[in-house]
Design a protein around this motif. Sequence first.
Motif, PDB file in Angstrom:
ATOM      1  N   UNK A 113      -6.857   1.444  -7.375  1.00 40.88           N
ATOM      2  CA  UNK A 113      -6.291   1.894  -8.354  1.00 40.88           C
ATOM      3  C   UNK A 113      -4.828   2.361  -7.948  1.00 40.88           C
ATOM      4  N   UNK A 114      -4.860   3.021  -6.676  1.00 39.16           N
ATOM      5  CA  UNK A 114      -3.410   3.349  -6.146  1.00 39.16           C
ATOM      6  C   UNK A 114      -2.405   2.135  -5.745  1.00 39.16           C
ATOM      7  N   UNK A 115      -3.035   1.213  -5.320  1.00 35.77           N
ATOM      8  CA  UNK A 115      -2.292   0.067  -4.774  1.00 35.77           C
ATOM      9  C   UNK A 115      -1.846  -0.734  -6.156  1.00 35.77           C
ATOM     10  N   UNK A 116      -2.633  -0.841  -7.102  1.00 31.98           N
ATOM     11  CA  UNK A 116      -2.232  -1.201  -8.425  1.00 31.98           C
ATOM     12  C   UNK A 116      -1.019  -0.805  -8.920  1.00 31.98           C
ATOM     13  N   UNK A 117      -1.324   0.675  -9.134  1.00 31.89           N
ATOM     14  CA  UNK A 117      -0.260   1.439  -9.736  1.00 31.89           C
ATOM     15  C   UNK A 117       1.147   1.263  -8.780  1.00 31.89           C
ATOM     16  N   UNK A 118       1.283   1.200  -7.394  1.00 33.22           N
ATOM     17  CA  UNK A 118       2.161   0.859  -6.682  1.00 33.22           C
ATOM     18  C   UNK A 118       2.872  -0.291  -7.165  1.00 33.22           C
ATOM     19  N   UNK A 119       2.222  -1.527  -7.217  1.00 34.04           N
ATOM     20  CA  UNK A 119       2.395  -2.871  -7.534  1.00 34.04           C
ATOM     21  C   UNK A 119       3.153  -2.777  -8.752  1.00 34.04           C
ATOM     22  N   UNK A 120       2.570  -2.225  -9.856  1.00 32.43           N
ATOM     23  CA  UNK A 120       3.040  -2.152 -11.214  1.00 32.43           C
ATOM     24  C   UNK A 120       4.475  -1.497 -11.282  1.00 32.43           C
ATOM     25  N   UNK A 121       4.707  -0.421 -10.673  1.00 30.69           N
ATOM     26  CA  UNK A 121       5.936   0.195 -10.630  1.00 30.69           C
ATOM     27  C   UNK A 121       6.914  -0.166  -9.549  1.00 30.69           C
ATOM     28  N   UNK A 122       6.776  -1.291  -8.947  1.00 32.52           N
ATOM     29  CA  UNK A 122       7.509  -1.920  -7.905  1.00 32.52           C
ATOM     30  C   UNK A 122       7.911  -0.651  -6.747  1.00 32.52           C
ATOM     31  N   UNK A 123       6.859  -0.216  -6.296  1.00 34.27           N
ATOM     32  CA  UNK A 123       7.085   0.681  -5.144  1.00 34.27           C
ATOM     33  C   UNK A 123       6.541   0.435  -4.005  1.00 34.27           C
ATOM     34  N   UNK A 124       6.360  -0.735  -3.604  1.00 36.37           N
ATOM     35  CA  UNK A 124       5.961  -1.147  -2.293  1.00 36.37           C
ATOM     36  C   UNK A 124       6.540  -0.517  -0.915  1.00 36.37           C
ATOM     37  N   UNK A 125       7.830  -0.912  -1.299  1.00 35.44           N
ATOM     38  CA  UNK A 125       8.726  -0.779  -0.269  1.00 35.44           C
ATOM     39  C   UNK A 125       8.995   0.727  -0.149  1.00 35.44           C
ATOM     40  N   UNK A 126       8.633   1.528  -1.002  1.00 35.15           N
ATOM     41  CA  UNK A 126       8.742   3.034  -0.745  1.00 35.15           C
ATOM     42  C   UNK A 126       7.276   3.810  -0.567  1.00 35.15           C
TER      43      UNK A 126
END
Length: 252
Positions: A113-126
């Motif tokens: 769920x955390x990984x999905x939220x990070x991907x959805x909001x374009x936060x992978x680099x952060x």
Amino acid sequence: MSLLSLQDLSVTRGNRPVLTQITLEVQPGECIGLIGPNGAGKTTLLRAALGLLPATGVSDLAAMTPARRAHAAAWMPQSREIAWPVSVETLIALGRIPHLPRGSGLRPEDQQAVDTAITRMGLADLRHRTATHLSGGEQARVLIARALAQETPLLLADEPIAGLDPANQIATMQVFAGLACEGRAVLVSLHDLGLAARHCTRLLMLQDGRLVADGPPDVALTAQNMAQVFGVSAFYQNTDTGPVFQPLEVLE
């Protein structure tokens, strides 16, 4: 099945009515924009619906226990304070707290769920950056991701795109519309009526604490409503790429 039901919801501060007899239902699959001028009662409606303000009338969310409500609705307030210098990933993982057994760490489904939220909001680099070291707009996106990680049927957000650059405003509204397409629902207050017209399935228009329009964007954003509620003229046209709406001039 309704995800939020309000019946004659009213809020009074001192002797002044702030919200007056709001009755509405939110269904799965809806992305609803809550619009109105400053002071119209948008934040009050969201907070009263969650039981965060004293109110009369009925809100089924407010009637729930806190534990049950945390599984029914995620809440992103207008305030964007991040108190602790934790990583972005750790902050987003706080959205999983309602789902964790007492004393448990993140399980595989929580991490997903955390990984999905990070991907959805374009936060992978952060992901591994310290949240308190981010810009205001980046922090806003992290807090939206925390609400997404909660994975509730309903998301309530108070001006979540304020302060974001145009690309991230559009991307965030696309995320909200995507949640609705998945069968969840979003109730979001916002001032950008152009984005509301393009991405919301329904608009609720408030004026002086009263609901004065409720319907699809082309029904709510009429010339009469814009003049009466906002005091402006506006341009609205359906195009091949979707509705285009732009306030034009302040009316005398």
